[in-house]
Design an enzyme around this catalytic site. Structure first.
Site, PDB file in Angstrom:
ATOM      1  N   GLU A   1       5.966  28.158  -3.069  1.00  0.00           N
ATOM      2  CA  GLU A   1       6.423  29.035  -4.149  1.00  0.00           C
ATOM      3  C   GLU A   1       7.335  28.283  -5.118  1.00  0.00           C
ATOM      4  O   GLU A   1       7.235  28.441  -6.328  1.00  0.00           O
ATOM      5  CB  GLU A   1       7.100  30.272  -3.547  1.00  0.00           C
ATOM      6  CG  GLU A   1       6.071  31.133  -2.804  1.00  0.00           C
ATOM      7  CD  GLU A   1       6.611  32.438  -2.240  1.00  0.00           C
ATOM      8  OE1 GLU A   1       7.768  32.447  -1.797  1.00  0.00           O
ATOM      9  OE2 GLU A   1       5.865  33.429  -2.246  1.00  0.00           O
TER      10      GLU A   1
ATOM     11  N   GLY B   1      21.721  40.696   7.240  1.00  0.00           N
ATOM     12  CA  GLY B   1      20.409  40.368   6.700  1.00  0.00           C
ATOM     13  C   GLY B   1      19.412  41.459   7.065  1.00  0.00           C
ATOM     14  O   GLY B   1      19.795  42.580   7.428  1.00  0.00           O
ATOM     15  N   PHE B   2      18.140  41.121   7.006  1.00  0.00           N
ATOM     16  CA  PHE B   2      17.111  42.113   7.320  1.00  0.00           C
ATOM     17  C   PHE B   2      17.263  42.659   8.740  1.00  0.00           C
ATOM     18  O   PHE B   2      17.126  43.850   8.976  1.00  0.00           O
ATOM     19  CB  PHE B   2      15.722  41.489   7.155  1.00  0.00           C
ATOM     20  CG  PHE B   2      15.347  41.235   5.723  1.00  0.00           C
ATOM     21  CD1 PHE B   2      15.158  42.289   4.845  1.00  0.00           C
ATOM     22  CD2 PHE B   2      15.187  39.945   5.248  1.00  0.00           C
ATOM     23  CE1 PHE B   2      14.806  42.067   3.520  1.00  0.00           C
ATOM     24  CE2 PHE B   2      14.838  39.701   3.923  1.00  0.00           C
ATOM     25  CZ  PHE B   2      14.646  40.765   3.058  1.00  0.00           C
ATOM     26  N   GLY B   3      17.552  41.775   9.695  1.00  0.00           N
ATOM     27  CA  GLY B   3      17.659  42.203  11.091  1.00  0.00           C
ATOM     28  C   GLY B   3      18.858  43.106  11.326  1.00  0.00           C
ATOM     29  O   GLY B   3      18.723  44.199  11.888  1.00  0.00           O
TER      30      GLY B   3
ATOM     31  N   ALA C   1      11.076  37.936   7.513  1.00  0.00           N
ATOM     32  CA  ALA C   1      11.777  39.203   7.356  1.00  0.00           C
ATOM     33  C   ALA C   1      11.253  40.277   8.317  1.00  0.00           C
ATOM     34  O   ALA C   1      12.026  40.943   8.996  1.00  0.00           O
ATOM     35  CB  ALA C   1      11.665  39.679   5.903  1.00  0.00           C
TER      36      ALA C   1
END
Lengths: 419, 419
Positions: free
Chosen positions: B173, B12-14, B318
């Site tokens: 959202e 993922g982002f990490g 994120a």
């Protein structure tokens, strides 16, 4: 006065052609499909090969027909027709609804045929729906992942062997694009295996691939495939599918992925109607596509076995379905208006095409044959033109351009499956 | 000499931030993920709402890291870590492989939390993966189809009620984009039901939606949602989910689709490591993201509970994961080089944003707040910029433009499900 009710089962090329022919008439049209989308099947292999996303070749039926106010759409599965009482039974979830008709058109297509070996389906899936395509995409991509993790050279070799059974247009197109995927798109992304050594086999039982094309084009296609690194086996019969791969003649060939493109079987419309079917399960329709004894029931497309007025058999391709649908539409219009029936059906062959990877294609227009890069461009233009929906056209062009320039496949997702 | 081996679990982002920090060092990096793709989660709700295709927000991990020759990728699931022997157990299909490490980074994210009511998951799915998103898309679209076919007014009303539980950014959202889908995109496509009468409810337990934003932005968001026709219920607790819908307080509300956006639970990394976790299952890491007693094991992103050097809690977003990953990368580099540790970790908040439909957004940069159309455009630019992959950026822009100009949703496919 109640308007005549036209029920069309199947929102493929054939069913939509009937709608197009009738939507301005004073009729009520009901389109029934068990999927919510119309599928541009000629490009389905590109979803399986991770070039296009499903939504780029599929459009909601509702959205296509939204502007036609005499048309309504039902998402449901037809399993029963009563031609005496003039209604169809539609399964909607756990419920069944009865839909009456004055005219009925069955355009329910075909599935794969395993020639009596239905247990092969789980081992060698075919390619007819979006779910089929994403399942094949998962299988191919997962085979590379498993190979990368394996320490057993034999198992790696097996996983890196992909066999496509059946050398018709779908088989040829699959083989070409899978060879490019393995040999170019994936080649730099693995550390232990060498995807460029992937063995892609195309196994055709008859003496040549693209048997419905002229012989020189078959030859050209086989040559182009071999240039892409595909092993083209002609006159080679697959006698069994098993966990290890396939048996060709009596020789076991280890293959991690087997894809079935060897034959189709019509939807069970003949059974619903209680009429005669040919060996492929297709309804033997009359010259006007109606069934014997029922002038108001028509069967078109891959579900029908039809010979046109000149004695030519109508092939099971998109243009066959579209022309059949147009003809049935004209006939219904004539009958409603009390006019004489239109001229007998004549199939017009606009040409057959098959693409081989990113560089080559073969095209047969009867009066002209083409092969190579020019045929490929022509193939691209024709397919883009016929893609339904502005957005889809742009998106597909963009994906093609991207994959053409970069050799990359962007849609390489493994989804809906456990690792 | 054998290079130090860095094992990163989770792409993922990490996880990818750690790779970026280390890929030029003399180390061997192994990235393990149970999915073959990196997911741009901030736009996942747009897949659920039929605006974007999965491939537009997901890129194969292999493809992202193909050019980094000291990085290899494994598709597999980690379920066990031995910090004494320094290895992780990876499940690959039916096989288990042991992967040794010198440094280990766990960046395995979070799933939904149902606060002890795990049986709610089947009734009220959450949104974390591509499969989650397509499942929610199926549910919403199928509810409209079922309603169109129903003759029972009460059942139609139930099917045309969509409840989103949880008023954080994801819930807000989802609510906005679902309201637009129902009230604009689908409005002309049905003949019997009126999608524009769809009841979209956003149910938030705390006194205001977007509780992590300043109060005036919460208010602006709630107002924008109400303009889109969303019923915003604040201070309203969901006490049960059942076949008929949800119970708010002690009042049953009939809803055909319920979407869960009310809380997350970290991946079980704490259990693998045998260390302490907080209430949300997050590992209580030391200021440098290592775990107590093991200097070579780090936990980052949604799986870690971290407070930075200024005493600020690092949020589960994120940018928290990315900054944590960068910091861990820097630390490993320093240790390998025998240099002193980098300055203590400080979280820098670039700002928080949430979009409400096609016209409005709220953004909080600390030093500045924004709302309305300008915030929406800014949101769009930021998200496009951070989308990984050139092709994805263009494709997403195209889809947004198309859906903006036409009000249409192109990706309205119901797949992988029986009608």
């Amino acid at each position: 006065m109640k308007k005549p009710k036209i029920v069309i089962v199947g929102a493929g090329f054939g069913g939509l052609a009937v709608v197009r022919a009738l939507h301005k008439a004073a009729v009520d049209i009901v389109v029934i499909d068990r999927r919510n989308h119309h599928l541009f099947q000629p490009l389905l292999y590109q979803v399986a090969a991770a070039i296009l996303s499903p939504a780029e070749i599929a459009t909601p039926v509702r959205s296509l027909l939204a502007g036609l106010h005499n048309v309504s759409v039902m998402l449901g599965e037809v399993n029963e027709v009563d031609t005496e009482a003039r209604h169809v039974q539609v399964n909607i979830g756990s419920r069944t609804e009865q839909v009456d008709y004055d005219y009925l058109v069955l355009a329910t297509g075909a599935r794969h045929a395993y020639f009596g070996n239905d247990h092969w389906e789980a081992l060698a899936p075919g390619l007819k729906t979006i779910d089929d395509a994403t399942a094949i995409r998962n299988r191919i991509l997962l085979a590379f992942e498993r190979a990368e993790m394996s320490n057993d050279p034999e198992e790696i070799q097996r996983l890196l062997t992909i066999a496509i059974v059946g050398g018709g247009p779908t088989g040829v197109e699959m083989a070409g694009t899978i060879a490019e995927l393995a040999h170019a798109a994936l080649s730099k992304e693995f550390r232990r295996i060498h995807p460029e050594q992937t063995r892609v086999m195309l196994v055709e039982g008859s003496p040549r691939v693209l048997a419905s094309f002229p012989e020189d084009l078959s030859k050209a296609a086989a040559e182009s495939l071999r240039k892409l690194g595909v092993e083209v086996l002609e006159g080679a019969r697959v006698t069994d599918c098993n966990e290890a791969g396939i048996v060709i003649g009596n020789k076991q060939v280890a293959a991690g992925t087997v894809i079935w493109a060897a034959g189709v079987k019509a939807s069970p419309a003949a059974a619903w109607l209680g009429v005669e079917a040919d060996q492929a399960g297709r309804v033997k329709v009359k010259p006007d596509f109606s069934i014997p004894g029922r002038e108001n029931v028509f069967v078109i497309g891959d579900t029908a076995a039809q010979t046109d007025a000149t004695g030519k058999a109508v092939p099971g391709v998109a243009q066959g379905a579209i022309q059949g649908g147009e003809h049935v539409g004209k006939q219904i219009l004539a009958r409603l208006a009390g006019k004489p029936a239109p001229a007998p059906f004549r199939y017009f062959n606009w040409g057959n095409m098959a693409t081989i990877g990113r560089h080559s294609a073969v095209a047969d227009f009867g009066w002209m044959k083409m092969k190579g890069a020019l045929a490929w461009w022509l193939w691209g233009v024709v397919h883009i033109m016929f893609l339904i929906g502005f957005r889809n056209r742009i998106a597909v062009m963009l994906h093609w351009l991207w994959s053409f320039l970069t050799f990359k496949r962007g849609v390489r997702l493994i989804t809906g499956t456990k690792t």
